[in-house]
Write a protein that holds these residues in place. Structure first.
Motif, PDB file in Angstrom:
ATOM      1  N   GLU A 165       0.824  -1.205   0.000  1.00 27.27           N
ATOM      2  CA  GLU A 165       0.000   0.000   0.000  1.00 27.27           C
ATOM      3  C   GLU A 165       0.861   1.259   0.000  1.00 27.27           C
ATOM      4  O   GLU A 165       0.547   2.238  -0.693  1.00 27.27           O
ATOM      5  CB  GLU A 165      -0.939  -0.001   1.203  1.00 27.27           C
ATOM      6  N   VAL A 166       1.944   1.251   0.761  1.00 29.15           N
ATOM      7  CA  VAL A 166       2.855   2.401   0.734  1.00 29.15           C
ATOM      8  C   VAL A 166       3.436   2.572  -0.662  1.00 29.15           C
ATOM      9  O   VAL A 166       3.464   3.691  -1.211  1.00 29.15           O
ATOM     10  CB  VAL A 166       3.992   2.224   1.760  1.00 29.15           C
ATOM     11  N   ALA A 167       3.899   1.478  -1.268  1.00 28.23           N
ATOM     12  CA  ALA A 167       4.477   1.553  -2.610  1.00 28.23           C
ATOM     13  C   ALA A 167       3.458   2.065  -3.621  1.00 28.23           C
ATOM     14  O   ALA A 167       3.794   2.852  -4.516  1.00 28.23           O
ATOM     15  CB  ALA A 167       4.995   0.183  -3.028  1.00 28.23           C
ATOM     16  N   ARG A 168       2.212   1.638  -3.485  1.00 20.84           N
ATOM     17  CA  ARG A 168       1.173   2.060  -4.429  1.00 20.84           C
ATOM     18  C   ARG A 168       0.937   3.559  -4.371  1.00 20.84           C
ATOM     19  O   ARG A 168       0.608   4.185  -5.386  1.00 20.84           O
ATOM     20  CB  ARG A 168      -0.131   1.316  -4.109  1.00 20.84           C
ATOM     21  N   PRO A 192       7.859   3.417 -10.010  1.00 20.62           N
ATOM     22  CA  PRO A 192       7.578   2.025 -10.375  1.00 20.62           C
ATOM     23  C   PRO A 192       8.611   1.038  -9.839  1.00 20.62           C
ATOM     24  O   PRO A 192       8.300  -0.125  -9.612  1.00 20.62           O
ATOM     25  CB  PRO A 192       7.573   2.044 -11.905  1.00 20.62           C
ATOM     26  N   HIS A 193       9.849   1.482  -9.628  1.00 19.59           N
ATOM     27  CA  HIS A 193      10.927   0.572  -9.232  1.00 19.59           C
ATOM     28  C   HIS A 193      11.255   0.814  -7.760  1.00 19.59           C
ATOM     29  O   HIS A 193      12.215   1.501  -7.415  1.00 19.59           O
ATOM     30  CB  HIS A 193      12.159   0.789 -10.105  1.00 19.59           C
ATOM     31  N   ILE A 194      10.440   0.227  -6.888  1.00 14.00           N
ATOM     32  CA  ILE A 194      10.478   0.583  -5.475  1.00 14.00           C
ATOM     33  C   ILE A 194      10.369  -0.658  -4.602  1.00 14.00           C
ATOM     34  O   ILE A 194       9.647  -1.608  -4.932  1.00 14.00           O
ATOM     35  CB  ILE A 194       9.335   1.576  -5.153  1.00 14.00           C
ATOM     36  N   VAL A 195      11.104  -0.653  -3.502  1.00 18.72           N
ATOM     37  CA  VAL A 195      10.969  -1.655  -2.451  1.00 18.72           C
ATOM     38  C   VAL A 195      10.638  -0.917  -1.157  1.00 18.72           C
ATOM     39  O   VAL A 195      11.315   0.049  -0.800  1.00 18.72           O
ATOM     40  CB  VAL A 195      12.255  -2.481  -2.264  1.00 18.72           C
ATOM     41  N   VAL A 196       9.599  -1.371  -0.481  1.00 22.29           N
ATOM     42  CA  VAL A 196       9.214  -0.817   0.819  1.00 22.29           C
ATOM     43  C   VAL A 196       9.365  -1.925   1.856  1.00 22.29           C
ATOM     44  O   VAL A 196       8.862  -3.032   1.658  1.00 22.29           O
ATOM     45  CB  VAL A 196       7.770  -0.290   0.803  1.00 22.29           C
ATOM     46  N   ALA A 197      10.073  -1.635   2.927  1.00 18.62           N
ATOM     47  CA  ALA A 197      10.296  -2.635   3.972  1.00 18.62           C
ATOM     48  C   ALA A 197      10.392  -1.919   5.313  1.00 18.62           C
ATOM     49  O   ALA A 197      10.495  -0.690   5.373  1.00 18.62           O
ATOM     50  CB  ALA A 197      11.570  -3.422   3.694  1.00 18.62           C
ATOM     51  N   ASP A 198      10.378  -2.703   6.399  1.00 16.43           N
ATOM     52  CA  ASP A 198      10.570  -2.065   7.697  1.00 16.43           C
ATOM     53  C   ASP A 198      12.012  -1.587   7.812  1.00 16.43           C
ATOM     54  O   ASP A 198      12.884  -1.972   7.028  1.00 16.43           O
ATOM     55  CB  ASP A 198      10.172  -3.007   8.835  1.00 16.43           C
ATOM     56  N   ASP A 199      12.279  -0.727   8.785  1.00 17.29           N
ATOM     57  CA  ASP A 199      13.553  -0.013   8.836  1.00 17.29           C
ATOM     58  C   ASP A 199      14.700  -0.806   9.447  1.00 17.29           C
ATOM     59  O   ASP A 199      15.838  -0.333   9.464  1.00 17.29           O
ATOM     60  CB  ASP A 199      13.388   1.314   9.576  1.00 17.29           C
ATOM     61  N   ARG A 200      14.454  -2.022   9.906  1.00 18.22           N
ATOM     62  CA  ARG A 200      15.493  -2.749  10.613  1.00 18.22           C
ATOM     63  C   ARG A 200      16.612  -3.243   9.690  1.00 18.22           C
ATOM     64  O   ARG A 200      17.797  -3.169  10.041  1.00 18.22           O
ATOM     65  CB  ARG A 200      14.879  -3.928  11.374  1.00 18.22           C
ATOM     66  N   ILE A 201      16.254  -3.749   8.512  1.00 18.53           N
ATOM     67  CA  ILE A 201      17.270  -4.283   7.597  1.00 18.53           C
ATOM     68  C   ILE A 201      18.177  -3.168   7.095  1.00 18.53           C
ATOM     69  O   ILE A 201      19.401  -3.323   7.003  1.00 18.53           O
ATOM     70  CB  ILE A 201      16.607  -5.024   6.428  1.00 18.53           C
ATOM     71  N   ALA A 202      17.603  -2.018   6.753  1.00 27.41           N
ATOM     72  CA  ALA A 202      18.419  -0.901   6.288  1.00 27.41           C
ATOM     73  C   ALA A 202      19.368  -0.420   7.380  1.00 27.41           C
ATOM     74  O   ALA A 202      20.540  -0.114   7.120  1.00 27.41           O
ATOM     75  CB  ALA A 202      17.525   0.249   5.820  1.00 27.41           C
ATOM     76  N   PRO A 235      17.147  -3.262 -12.203  1.00 24.14           N
ATOM     77  CA  PRO A 235      16.459  -2.290 -13.047  1.00 24.14           C
ATOM     78  C   PRO A 235      15.186  -2.890 -13.644  1.00 24.14           C
ATOM     79  O   PRO A 235      15.201  -4.014 -14.160  1.00 24.14           O
ATOM     80  CB  PRO A 235      17.495  -1.963 -14.144  1.00 24.14           C
ATOM     81  N   GLY A 236      14.107  -2.168 -13.535  1.00 28.44           N
ATOM     82  CA  GLY A 236      12.836  -2.646 -14.068  1.00 28.44           C
ATOM     83  C   GLY A 236      12.003  -3.440 -13.099  1.00 28.44           C
ATOM     84  O   GLY A 236      10.834  -3.724 -13.365  1.00 28.44           O
ATOM     85  N   TRP A 237      12.585  -3.789 -11.907  1.00 30.59           N
ATOM     86  CA  TRP A 237      11.823  -4.541 -10.912  1.00 30.59           C
ATOM     87  C   TRP A 237      10.715  -3.673 -10.355  1.00 30.59           C
ATOM     88  O   TRP A 237      10.873  -2.483 -10.153  1.00 30.59           O
ATOM     89  CB  TRP A 237      12.735  -4.993  -9.783  1.00 30.59           C
ATOM     90  N   GLN A 238       9.560  -4.283 -10.076  1.00 28.47           N
ATOM     91  CA  GLN A 238       8.446  -3.560  -9.481  1.00 28.47           C
ATOM     92  C   GLN A 238       7.896  -4.336  -8.312  1.00 28.47           C
ATOM     93  O   GLN A 238       7.801  -5.569  -8.362  1.00 28.47           O
ATOM     94  CB  GLN A 238       7.324  -3.312 -10.508  1.00 28.47           C
ATOM     95  N   GLN A 239       7.558  -3.609  -7.224  1.00 28.68           N
ATOM     96  CA  GLN A 239       6.982  -4.252  -6.033  1.00 28.68           C
ATOM     97  C   GLN A 239       5.632  -4.855  -6.400  1.00 28.68           C
ATOM     98  O   GLN A 239       4.811  -4.194  -7.046  1.00 28.68           O
ATOM     99  CB  GLN A 239       6.827  -3.243  -4.902  1.00 28.68           C
ATOM    100  N   PRO A 240       5.375  -6.120  -6.010  1.00 32.05           N
ATOM    101  CA  PRO A 240       4.072  -6.741  -6.333  1.00 32.05           C
ATOM    102  C   PRO A 240       2.922  -5.934  -5.765  1.00 32.05           C
ATOM    103  O   PRO A 240       3.067  -5.304  -4.717  1.00 32.05           O
ATOM    104  CB  PRO A 240       4.189  -8.110  -5.642  1.00 32.05           C
TER     105      PRO A 240
END
Length: 293
Positions: free
Chosen positions: A88-91, A96-106, A288-293
């Motif tokens: 939902e955040v990505a939407r 288009p080429h975005i990854v959304v995740a929680d902040d712990r891995i970063a 490049p070109g990857w899109q979040q499902p």
């Protein structure tokens, strides 16, 4: 109109107290800061912070948001507790080429880089991590309602709990608890404050707790001792061993060093980078070109 940038990277590190944004292209890095962004506690507020920060980042770079459309973007946010929430955040963001995740891995990636080790992440919220051979295990990050032990929010709420326990004669009082009671208007004022307080509001009390503990306040020292015990227990559960580096990240992590066992205190190591550095490094891994499902 300017043409879109080629191969830009955008990293976003969003937490309960503030959000940072960075754009990297051609070796040049541009950064801006924004307000809090926790999508579990205030989804629309977090989205407003993200939108404003992205526009500010584009302005700082002398571009429009549309010019950044080809960017690979990694968004590390507090409160991303499910794939549906990440989607939902990505939407809602114009990339288009975005990854959304929680902040712990970063945060872990920024702190350790390519090395193995452990991370103590203590800010408004909290988490613990251990990375071995590229695999990361995590503890915590569940939010104040169910966890965030040792965090700024947990400390602030704990102080108020101890203040009212002291009123009932069920716990010690101290200079700090008496001062907070007076400032908030007694037990009724404490309850009124706590009824509407956000994790960020509770966390604003944390610097006073740390300062009071340093001055010898027994309640403040007890709160930090409890937090250190949680950190030790969590690191051992993750499999920490002597020789493993422990990187403290977040505004409060270093405050617990004196409360840890000597073998852990001796392993404390400055982080190699920030959560924003980690978000940029992870953005670079997006195909490049990857899109979040």
């Amino acid at each position: 109109m300017m043409t879109p940038l080629t191969d830009p990277l955008i990293g976003i590190d969003g937490g309960g107290s503030g959000c940072r944004f960075a754009l990297v292209r051609g070796g040049q890095r541009v950064e801006v800061s924004g307000g809090p962004a926790n999508v579990s506690t205030d989804f629309e507020g977090a989205m407003a912070t993200l939108d404003g920060g992205i526009h500010a980042l584009a302005d700082r770079a002398g571009r429009s948001v549309a010019d950044l459309a080809t960017a690979r973007i990694y968004v590390a946010l507090a409160g991303v507790v499910s794939a549906d929430l990440a989607t939902e955040v990505a939407r809602r963001l114009p990339f288009p080429h975005i990854v959304v995740a929680d902040d712990r891995i970063a945060a872990t990636t920024g702190a350790l880089g390519a090395a193995d080790g452990c991370v103590i992440g203590i800010g408004t919220g909290s988490f613990l991590a251990r990375k071995v051979a590229g695999q990361t295990r995590l503890i915590g990050g569940w939010g104040l309602n169910l966890g965030d032990d040792a965090s700024g929010a947990h400390l602030g709420r704990g102080l108020l709990q101890r203040a009212v326990l002291g009123v009932d004669g069920l716990g010690p009082t101290s200079e700090l608890t008496l001062a907070v009671l007076q400032e908030l208007g007694g037990p009724a004022g404490v309850i009124g404050f706590a009824a509407t307080a956000t994790p960020r509001d509770f966390a604003k009390l944390a610097p006073r707790i740390v300062a009071a503990a340093t001055a010898g306040d027994r309640v403040a020292r007890g709160l930090l001792s409890d937090g250190a015990a949680y950190i030790e227990r969590g690191l051992r559960r993750l499999g920490w061993q002597p020789g493993d580096a422990i990187c403290p990240v977040g505004g409060l992590a270093a405050c617990y060093g004196d409360g840890l066992p000597d073998e852990m205190a001796d392993a404390l190591t400055p982080p190699k980078g920030s959560g924003l550095d980690g978000a940029l490094a992870l953005a670079a891994t997006i195909a490049p070109g990857w899109q979040q499902p």
